[in-house]
Design a protein around this motif. Sequence first.
Motif, PDB file in Angstrom:
ATOM      1  N   GLY A   1      19.479  -2.840  -8.670  1.00  0.00           N
ATOM      2  CA  GLY A   1      19.190  -2.155  -9.918  1.00  0.00           C
ATOM      3  C   GLY A   1      17.798  -2.374 -10.462  1.00  0.00           C
ATOM      4  O   GLY A   1      17.438  -1.800 -11.496  1.00  0.00           O
ATOM      5  N   THR A   2      16.987  -3.184  -9.785  1.00  0.00           N
ATOM      6  CA  THR A   2      15.617  -3.429 -10.242  1.00  0.00           C
ATOM      7  C   THR A   2      14.662  -2.434  -9.589  1.00  0.00           C
ATOM      8  O   THR A   2      14.975  -1.793  -8.591  1.00  0.00           O
ATOM      9  CB  THR A   2      15.165  -4.852  -9.900  1.00  0.00           C
ATOM     10  N   GLN A   3      13.475  -2.338 -10.176  1.00  0.00           N
ATOM     11  CA  GLN A   3      12.458  -1.465  -9.605  1.00  0.00           C
ATOM     12  C   GLN A   3      12.079  -1.919  -8.206  1.00  0.00           C
ATOM     13  O   GLN A   3      11.838  -1.100  -7.305  1.00  0.00           O
ATOM     14  CB  GLN A   3      11.213  -1.444 -10.500  1.00  0.00           C
ATOM     15  N   THR A   4      12.041  -3.220  -8.004  1.00  0.00           N
ATOM     16  CA  THR A   4      11.709  -3.729  -6.673  1.00  0.00           C
ATOM     17  C   THR A   4      12.767  -3.324  -5.654  1.00  0.00           C
ATOM     18  O   THR A   4      12.437  -2.959  -4.512  1.00  0.00           O
ATOM     19  CB  THR A   4      11.548  -5.261  -6.703  1.00  0.00           C
ATOM     20  N   ALA A   5      14.044  -3.385  -6.029  1.00  0.00           N
ATOM     21  CA  ALA A   5      15.104  -2.953  -5.111  1.00  0.00           C
ATOM     22  C   ALA A   5      14.923  -1.485  -4.748  1.00  0.00           C
ATOM     23  O   ALA A   5      15.089  -1.090  -3.584  1.00  0.00           O
ATOM     24  CB  ALA A   5      16.476  -3.191  -5.732  1.00  0.00           C
ATOM     25  N   ASP A   6      14.575  -0.665  -5.746  1.00  0.00           N
ATOM     26  CA  ASP A   6      14.332   0.766  -5.466  1.00  0.00           C
ATOM     27  C   ASP A   6      13.133   0.930  -4.542  1.00  0.00           C
ATOM     28  O   ASP A   6      13.158   1.756  -3.615  1.00  0.00           O
ATOM     29  CB  ASP A   6      14.087   1.518  -6.779  1.00  0.00           C
ATOM     30  N   ASN A   7      12.090   0.137  -4.780  1.00  0.00           N
ATOM     31  CA  ASN A   7      10.895   0.241  -3.936  1.00  0.00           C
ATOM     32  C   ASN A   7      11.165  -0.246  -2.517  1.00  0.00           C
ATOM     33  O   ASN A   7      10.604   0.284  -1.546  1.00  0.00           O
ATOM     34  CB  ASN A   7       9.746  -0.542  -4.559  1.00  0.00           C
ATOM     35  N   LEU A   8      12.022  -1.252  -2.375  1.00  0.00           N
ATOM     36  CA  LEU A   8      12.404  -1.707  -1.030  1.00  0.00           C
ATOM     37  C   LEU A   8      13.155  -0.608  -0.286  1.00  0.00           C
ATOM     38  O   LEU A   8      12.958  -0.407   0.919  1.00  0.00           O
ATOM     39  CB  LEU A   8      13.263  -2.962  -1.104  1.00  0.00           C
ATOM     40  N   ALA A   9      14.035   0.105  -0.994  1.00  0.00           N
ATOM     41  CA  ALA A   9      14.766   1.205  -0.360  1.00  0.00           C
ATOM     42  C   ALA A   9      13.798   2.302   0.075  1.00  0.00           C
ATOM     43  O   ALA A   9      13.947   2.895   1.157  1.00  0.00           O
ATOM     44  CB  ALA A   9      15.809   1.761  -1.334  1.00  0.00           C
ATOM     45  N   LEU A  10      12.799   2.565  -0.761  1.00  0.00           N
ATOM     46  CA  LEU A  10      11.777   3.544  -0.406  1.00  0.00           C
ATOM     47  C   LEU A  10      10.983   3.074   0.815  1.00  0.00           C
ATOM     48  O   LEU A  10      10.687   3.867   1.731  1.00  0.00           O
ATOM     49  CB  LEU A  10      10.846   3.767  -1.600  1.00  0.00           C
ATOM     50  N   LEU A  11      10.676   1.786   0.859  1.00  0.00           N
ATOM     51  CA  LEU A  11       9.952   1.230   2.001  1.00  0.00           C
ATOM     52  C   LEU A  11      10.790   1.343   3.271  1.00  0.00           C
ATOM     53  O   LEU A  11      10.267   1.644   4.348  1.00  0.00           O
ATOM     54  CB  LEU A  11       9.592  -0.234   1.736  1.00  0.00           C
ATOM     55  N   ALA A  12      12.102   1.119   3.157  1.00  0.00           N
ATOM     56  CA  ALA A  12      12.983   1.242   4.320  1.00  0.00           C
ATOM     57  C   ALA A  12      12.988   2.674   4.847  1.00  0.00           C
ATOM     58  O   ALA A  12      12.984   2.898   6.068  1.00  0.00           O
ATOM     59  CB  ALA A  12      14.395   0.802   3.948  1.00  0.00           C
ATOM     60  N   SER A  13      12.986   3.644   3.945  1.00  0.00           N
ATOM     61  CA  SER A  13      12.940   5.049   4.364  1.00  0.00           C
ATOM     62  C   SER A  13      11.640   5.353   5.079  1.00  0.00           C
ATOM     63  O   SER A  13      11.622   6.044   6.106  1.00  0.00           O
ATOM     64  CB  SER A  13      13.093   5.963   3.139  1.00  0.00           C
ATOM     65  N   TRP A  14      10.546   4.822   4.541  1.00  0.00           N
ATOM     66  CA  TRP A  14       9.248   5.028   5.191  1.00  0.00           C
ATOM     67  C   TRP A  14       9.225   4.355   6.553  1.00  0.00           C
ATOM     68  O   TRP A  14       8.748   4.942   7.537  1.00  0.00           O
ATOM     69  CB  TRP A  14       8.134   4.483   4.294  1.00  0.00           C
ATOM     70  N   ALA A  15       9.741   3.124   6.631  1.00  0.00           N
ATOM     71  CA  ALA A  15       9.713   2.373   7.890  1.00  0.00           C
ATOM     72  C   ALA A  15      10.495   3.092   8.977  1.00  0.00           C
ATOM     73  O   ALA A  15      10.131   3.039  10.157  1.00  0.00           O
ATOM     74  CB  ALA A  15      10.276   0.971   7.672  1.00  0.00           C
ATOM     75  N   ALA A  16      11.562   3.767   8.599  1.00  0.00           N
ATOM     76  CA  ALA A  16      12.389   4.461   9.583  1.00  0.00           C
ATOM     77  C   ALA A  16      11.638   5.598  10.252  1.00  0.00           C
ATOM     78  O   ALA A  16      12.015   6.041  11.344  1.00  0.00           O
ATOM     79  CB  ALA A  16      13.659   4.981   8.922  1.00  0.00           C
ATOM     80  N   THR A  17      10.571   6.068   9.618  1.00  0.00           N
ATOM     81  CA  THR A  17       9.800   7.170  10.196  1.00  0.00           C
ATOM     82  C   THR A  17       8.670   6.682  11.100  1.00  0.00           C
ATOM     83  O   THR A  17       8.006   7.490  11.751  1.00  0.00           O
ATOM     84  CB  THR A  17       9.181   8.034   9.078  1.00  0.00           C
ATOM     85  N   GLN A  18       8.441   5.367  11.098  1.00  0.00           N
ATOM     86  CA  GLN A  18       7.320   4.814  11.871  1.00  0.00           C
ATOM     87  C   GLN A  18       7.782   4.423  13.267  1.00  0.00           C
ATOM     88  O   GLN A  18       8.886   3.934  13.459  1.00  0.00           O
ATOM     89  CB  GLN A  18       6.736   3.576  11.171  1.00  0.00           C
ATOM     90  N   GLN A  19       6.922   4.639  14.232  1.00  0.00           N
ATOM     91  CA  GLN A  19       7.201   4.239  15.603  1.00  0.00           C
ATOM     92  C   GLN A  19       6.433   2.954  15.893  1.00  0.00           C
ATOM     93  O   GLN A  19       5.206   2.951  15.979  1.00  0.00           O
ATOM     94  CB  GLN A  19       6.769   5.342  16.590  1.00  0.00           C
ATOM     95  N   THR A  20       7.149   1.834  16.001  1.00  0.00           N
ATOM     96  CA  THR A  20       6.515   0.550  16.263  1.00  0.00           C
ATOM     97  C   THR A  20       6.807   0.134  17.691  1.00  0.00           C
ATOM     98  O   THR A  20       7.964   0.001  18.071  1.00  0.00           O
ATOM     99  CB  THR A  20       7.052  -0.533  15.305  1.00  0.00           C
TER     100      THR A  20
ATOM    101  N   PRO B   1       0.806  -1.236   0.000  1.00  0.00           N
ATOM    102  CA  PRO B   1       0.000   0.000   0.000  1.00  0.00           C
ATOM    103  C   PRO B   1       0.830   1.272   0.000  1.00  0.00           C
ATOM    104  O   PRO B   1       0.305   2.335  -0.362  1.00  0.00           O
ATOM    105  CB  PRO B   1      -0.823  -0.125   1.299  1.00  0.00           C
ATOM    106  N   ILE B   2       2.114   1.209   0.367  1.00  0.00           N
ATOM    107  CA  ILE B   2       2.940   2.410   0.420  1.00  0.00           C
ATOM    108  C   ILE B   2       3.799   2.570  -0.826  1.00  0.00           C
ATOM    109  O   ILE B   2       3.870   3.661  -1.415  1.00  0.00           O
ATOM    110  CB  ILE B   2       3.849   2.406   1.670  1.00  0.00           C
ATOM    111  N   VAL B   3       4.435   1.484  -1.281  1.00  0.00           N
ATOM    112  CA  VAL B   3       5.421   1.612  -2.365  1.00  0.00           C
ATOM    113  C   VAL B   3       5.023   0.887  -3.640  1.00  0.00           C
ATOM    114  O   VAL B   3       5.755   0.928  -4.627  1.00  0.00           O
ATOM    115  CB  VAL B   3       6.807   1.110  -1.899  1.00  0.00           C
ATOM    116  N   GLY B   4       3.868   0.230  -3.638  1.00  0.00           N
ATOM    117  CA  GLY B   4       3.412  -0.412  -4.864  1.00  0.00           C
ATOM    118  C   GLY B   4       3.991  -1.805  -5.072  1.00  0.00           C
ATOM    119  O   GLY B   4       4.272  -2.532  -4.124  1.00  0.00           O
TER     120      GLY B   4
END
Length: 297
Positions: A268-287, A238-241
């Motif tokens: 170098g794949t789109q999924t690798a880029d999306n995982l990096a984006l997900l990691a950035s988002w996750a770092a902002t979440q308080q779990t 739902p966040i990075v597609g």
Amino acid sequence: MATMDLRTEIREFLSSRRARITPEQAGLPAYGGNRRVKGLRREEVAVLAGVSVDYYVRMERGSLAGASDGVLEALASALQLDEAERDHLFHLARPSGAPSGPRRRRPAVTVRSTLQQVLDAIADAPAWIGNGRYDVLATNQLGRALYSPVLADPRRPANTARFVYLHPEAARDFFVDYDRIAGDVAAKLRMEAGRNPHDEELIALVGELSTRSELFRRRWASRDVRLRRSGRKRLRHPIVGRLDLDVESLELPAEPGLHLIVYTAPAGTQTADNLALLASWAATQQTPATELEAHDG
């Protein structure tokens, strides 16, 4: 479903495997056009397995007690079982001598702190630890982010099988290959039931899914079994597609029944880029640290 009836499990597994094989597939002559049974007859299986008809009939009625490894191998060959089905047959045979033996309760749903440290050290890939019932017992930060739709259920431990079958709309949105995933989940739960026929939590889970999901009832009734394998999983997050992930499922020898699951993508794949984006988002979440602790929902 208060108990896992081992004799019924053996009977229905063997009869369902026999029913799917034609005489032609088994290399046998098919005399006459009118066969009253679907697939092979019991006597044909007995011939192929090199055992007496009476002995095979006893086995198919649910009695594998005393069957040697050689007999089980011959039966697996006669029924053209694949690797998962062969393993399932052997699992069913091992406890069949004492089907009413003591039921085992699972240990508390906890993961050792050192295993959590291992998860947390995997910084660039989603990872989690689960068991054969599809309980999500511990995750790293990126794993929590990846599996956020599954973890949205307040029950703990979160359970992928419940998500797939009891929240089908959300699961269809999350899993690109939903129908395959649903089949795999039921087949792997069936495999787990063969390994641990007295697992009370597994029995309760199968009962809950059978009561609440028509799709699960159909999948469970197929008697299909599958091994846990590495492979590819395609998700819509739902966040990075879209994420097309490679999955490795690793057994933890010091913790029988637990698996470490790690998701990766080629650089170098789109999924690798999306995982990096997900990691950035996750770092902002308080779990909260207690998110994966077991409690009744």
